[in-house]
Design an enzyme around this catalytic site. Structure first.
Site, PDB file in Angstrom:
ATOM      1  N   HIS A  16       8.646 -33.891  21.321  1.00 49.62           N
ATOM      2  CA  HIS A  16       8.499 -33.560  22.743  1.00 49.62           C
ATOM      3  C   HIS A  16       7.045 -33.765  23.168  1.00 49.62           C
ATOM      4  O   HIS A  16       6.158 -33.019  22.782  1.00 49.62           O
ATOM      5  CB  HIS A  16       8.922 -32.098  22.961  1.00 49.62           C
ATOM      6  N   HIS A  75       4.444 -31.915  20.519  1.00 55.76           N
ATOM      7  CA  HIS A  75       4.908 -30.950  19.526  1.00 55.76           C
ATOM      8  C   HIS A  75       6.337 -31.313  19.141  1.00 55.76           C
ATOM      9  O   HIS A  75       6.920 -32.261  19.671  1.00 55.76           O
ATOM     10  CB  HIS A  75       4.829 -29.512  20.069  1.00 55.76           C
ATOM     11  N   ASP A  87      10.273 -29.671  18.607  1.00 53.47           N
ATOM     12  CA  ASP A  87      11.178 -28.542  18.833  1.00 53.47           C
ATOM     13  C   ASP A  87      12.182 -28.478  17.691  1.00 53.47           C
ATOM     14  O   ASP A  87      12.961 -29.408  17.485  1.00 53.47           O
ATOM     15  CB  ASP A  87      11.899 -28.691  20.178  1.00 53.47           C
ATOM     16  N   LYS A 114      13.292 -15.873 -20.971  1.00 56.52           N
ATOM     17  CA  LYS A 114      14.070 -15.149 -19.968  1.00 56.52           C
ATOM     18  C   LYS A 114      14.573 -13.843 -20.579  1.00 56.52           C
ATOM     19  O   LYS A 114      15.256 -13.858 -21.593  1.00 56.52           O
ATOM     20  CB  LYS A 114      15.256 -15.968 -19.463  1.00 56.52           C
ATOM     21  N   ASP A 141      16.619 -10.090 -20.521  1.00 54.63           N
ATOM     22  CA  ASP A 141      17.905  -9.593 -20.050  1.00 54.63           C
ATOM     23  C   ASP A 141      17.776  -8.096 -19.783  1.00 54.63           C
ATOM     24  O   ASP A 141      18.109  -7.255 -20.619  1.00 54.63           O
ATOM     25  CB  ASP A 141      18.978  -9.858 -21.122  1.00 54.63           C
ATOM     26  N   GLU A 160      18.605 -15.343 -24.086  1.00 52.33           N
ATOM     27  CA  GLU A 160      19.390 -15.740 -22.909  1.00 52.33           C
ATOM     28  C   GLU A 160      18.985 -17.094 -22.349  1.00 52.33           C
ATOM     29  O   GLU A 160      19.809 -17.824 -21.806  1.00 52.33           O
ATOM     30  CB  GLU A 160      19.264 -14.673 -21.804  1.00 52.33           C
TER      31      GLU A 160
END
Length: 570
Positions: free
Chosen positions: A46, A52, A54, A273, A275, A411
Site C-alpha cells: 500500500h 507500507h 497491510d 531429553k 522425562d 527418551e
C-alpha cells in the site's frame, strides 16, 4: 479505558470510515466461519502517505488487519512493528487498484501475496486474545513460520504488535517479484497508471475530523524498543507476566518442535531429553517458587528442589529446567516421578536439570544467544552432580547420539540453535525434540468396568484435542498397580458426567488393534469430565488413528487438558 478492537468481531470501525453511497468499496459483510485449515491470509502493498504493507488474517468472517511499515521480516529472528487497524470485509482480500488522494488510505494498493495459514498449537481467536500467534503460512511468495506478539500498550497510541520471523529464513524474493501482484501480475506503477479500481471514503480533504494514519515515528523506532516482551526490562520482577502467587510472576516456557530427524551443523547443540516435569524456578530475594509450564505451583510437591535452589549463589533470577526422578541407572523416569509421593511406593531421588537462565539479578538474558546463557548458567551451579544439575551439551553426530540414547533406554535428544534467543511460549523451530521412545500426553475422558480379579476399573479411555474437540485415541489397560487403580478411581469419582466427551465415538466397528469403542461398548463405559491429563507410552500410531501397545505412565498436573494435541512429527 479504550476498547480493544479485537473485541469487535464485526465491522463497525470499517463502516464508520466509509460512505457507501459514494464508494465502490465492499459493504461491511461478515462472512461464514470456515475450517481453521482453510483460513485466508492476504498481504497488500500500500503506497499511501508512506509505503507500507497491510497484513490481514481471516478470522470469524472478517480480515483482522495490521499495518507493517518496514515490510514483512524474512530472516529468522528479524522483527518489525505491526500496528493494528480496523477489521476489513473478506471481499477486501481481492481489492487491487487506487484510492484517490485526499481520501482515507489514498494511494495505490497491490495484492502482494495471498494463501492460507494456521495458528499452531491454539485456536486462532484464543491466540489473538492472548496476544501471541504462531503462524504457519502457505502463500505464493511466503511459506513458513511467522509470529505476531502484542506489545505492552502505551497511553494515547494505537495497539502495537510485533511481526517477526520464526523457524528458518524465508526464501529471498527478487526485486521483480517484490513489485509483482500475485493477483494480476502487475507492478505498482502499472496499477497506478491503469487506475482501474478507484475507491472513495466518506472522509473529505479538509474535514474537521482527524484522518487516521500511521504515526510518523514508526520508521524511526529503534530495535531496542521492539522487544516483544518490554515488561522484561530493568528489574527481575518485571520479567514475568501474570502472577499466580505473591509478587513472583510467570513467563511461559519456550517450546520444542517435534522432529523425526535431528538437525545437523555447527550451529546446533544437543542435550539429553528428560522425562519429567518442565519447571521454572523463580527466585526473588532468596525465596524460591517452582512453577509448571502451565503456571501451577510445584514448590510444596518438590521441597528438596526449592531448598537446594535457595542455596545457589544469586538472590534474584529465573532458571528453566526439568524436575526428574532417577532410577537405579541414573535415568529419568516419569513413572517414578508420578509414584514417588505415594504411600508404600519407593521414593526415587529427585533432581532439577537446569538448561537455561532467563534472568539474573535484574538483568534480562532472553535476548542473549543460548550458548552465552548456558555459560552463565553453568557458572551458577555446583561442579559435582547434586540436587541441582547442569544439562550439559553432548557432543557428536546426532544420529550416533540417538543410537546411544536408544541403547541406554533414554527418551531422546533436544537440538537447539546455539545462537537462539529465548522465545517465551513459542515453538519457533529454534529448539527441536527428537524422540526414540513414543510418549505424549493424553486427556482422560472415561473408563471401562473392571474384569476378572482387577479392582476399580478396567481401562481408561484417552484422547487429544483437535479443532477444539476431544478426539478419542485409545483404551489403555496396562501400567497400573493396585495403588494407582485406587487413586485414579478416587479422582474419577470427583468428576463424573453423563455425556461421552469424545466427538468421534461411537465407532462403527472394533479396531483390528482392539482399541475401538462401538455403541455397544459405550454402554459399559463411565464418562468423566475431560480435565485429567496423563502420560502414555506406546509403540506407534495405527492407521486408524489409535495407539499400539499403550501403557499408562502417570498423571500430569503440570498441563492443561485443552492444550493437549496430537504431536505432529516433521
Amino acid at each position: 479505558m479504550k476498547k480493544n478492537l479485537f473485541d469487535d468481531t464485526g465491522l463497525k470501525a470499517y463502516r464508520a470510515k466509509r460512505d457507501f453511497q459514494k464508494t465502490k468499496e465492499p459493504k461491511p459483510h461478515v462472512g461464514k466461519n470456515r475450517s481453521q485449515k482453510q483460513l485466508l491470509f492476504v498481504i497488500q502493498k500500500h503506497d499511501a502517505s508512506r509505503l507500507h504493507y497491510d497484513f490481514r488474517l481471516e478470522m470469524k468472517g472478517v480480515l483482522k488487519s495490521w499495518a507493517v511499515p518496514k515490510g514483512i521480516p524474512m530472516q529468522r529472528g528479524e522483527k518489525h512493528l505491526a500496528i493494528h487497524v480496523e477489521d476489513h470485509p473478506m471481499d477486501y482480500a481481492h481489492f487491487e487498484g487506487t484510492i484517490p488522494q485526499g481520501n482515507y488510505g489514498g494511494g495505490t494498493v497491490m495484492v502482494w501475496d495471498s494463501g492460507t495459514y494456521e495458528v499452531m498449537d491454539m485456536d486462532p481467536i484464543a491466540a489473538l486474545k492472548k496476544g501471541k500467534m504462531h503462524l504457519q503460512m502457505a502463500g505464493k511468495k511466503l511459506k513458513g513460520e511467522w509470529a505476531l506478539i502484542r506489545l505492552k500498550p502505551r497511553a494515547g497510541e494505537k495497539e502495537s504488535w510485533l511481526l517477526f520471523k520464526g523457524g528458518e529464513d524465508a526464501k529471498s524474493i527478487s526485486k521483480k517479484k517484490d513489485d509483482e501482484s500475485v493477483l494480476t501480475g502487475r507492478s505498482m506503477e502499472k496499477i497506478a497508471g491503469e487506475n482501474d479500481a478507484q475507491w472513495n471514503s466518506s472522509r473529505k480533504s479538509g474535514s474537521s475530523k482527524k484522518t487516521a494514519r500511521l504515526p510518523k515515528n514508526l520508521n524511526e523506532t529503534e530495535d531496542e524498543d521492539l522487544n516483544p516482551w518490554p515488561s522484561q526490562k530493568k528489574t527481575s520482577e518485571k520479567i514475568f507476566n501474570d502472577a499466580p502467587l505473591g509478587k513472583i510472576r510467570f513467563v511461559e516456557p519456550m517450546k520444542c518442535r517435534p522432529m523425526k530427524e535431528p538437525p545437523r551443523g555447527k550451529d546446533w547443540i544437543y542435550e539429553i531429553k528428560f522425562d519429567g516435569f518442565r519447571t521454572l524456578a523463580l527466585k526473588e530475594k532468596g525465596v524460591v517458587q517452582l512453577l509448571s509450564r502451565s503456571a501451577k505451583d510445584l514448590t510444596a510437591r518438590f521441597p528438596e528442589i526449592a531448598e537446594a535452589m535457595e542455596k545457589l549463589p544469586f538472590k534474584n533470577g529465573v532458571l528453566d529446567g526439568e524436575v526428574v526422578a532417577l532410577d537405579e541407572k541414573g535415568r529419568s523416569s516419569f513413572q517414578l516421578l508420578q509414584t514417588s509421593n505415594m504411600p508404600g511406593e519407593p521414593h526415587a531421588p529427585l533432581c532439577f536439570y537446569a538448561f537455561d537462565v532467563l534472568n539474573l539479578d535484574g538483568k534480562n538474558l532472553t535476548g542473549h544467544p543460548l550458548a552465552r546463557r548456558k555459560q552463565i548458567l553453568q557458572n551458577l551451579l555446583p561442579l559435582q552432580p547434586d540436587v541441582i544439575r547442569f544439562s550439559a551439551n553432548i557432543q557428536g553426530d546426532p544420529q550416533q547420539l540417538l543410537q546411544e540414547v536408544r541403547k541406554r533406554g533414554l527418551e531422546g535428544i533436544i537440538a537447539k540453535r546455539a545462537d537462539s534467543e529465548y522465545e517465551p511460549g513459542l515453538r519457533s523451530g529454534a529448539w527441536a525434540k527428537i524422540k526414540v521412545i513414543n510418549e505424549q500426553e493424553f486427556v482422560i475422558g472415561g473408563y471401562t468396568l473392571p474384569k476378572g480379579s482387577r479392582d476399580f476399573f478396567g481401562a481408561i479411555l484417552v484422547g487429544y484435542y483437535k479443532n477444539g474437540q476431544l478426539t478419542f485415541a485409545s483404551k489403555v489397560g496396562t501400567g497400573f498397580n493396585q495403588a494407582l487403580l485406587k487413586s485414579l478411581h478416587k479422582e474419577f469419582q470427583k468428576i463424573p458426567q453423563d455425556k461421552c466427551p469424545f466427538v468421534n465415538l461411537p465407532e462403527k466397528r472394533t479396531s483390528r488393534y482392539g482399541q475401538g469403542v462401538t455403541a455397544a461398548e459405550m454402554k459399559r463405559c463411565t464418562w468423566v469430565n475431560p480435565s485429567l491429563v496423563c502420560q502414555i507410552h506406546f509403540t506407534e500410531w495405527t492407521r486408524d488413528g489409535h495407539l499400539r501397545h499403550p501403557v499408562f505412565l502417570g498423571l500430569r498436573d503440570d498441563k492443561n487438558a485443552k492444550d493437549v494435541k496430537r504431536e505432529n512429527i516433521l
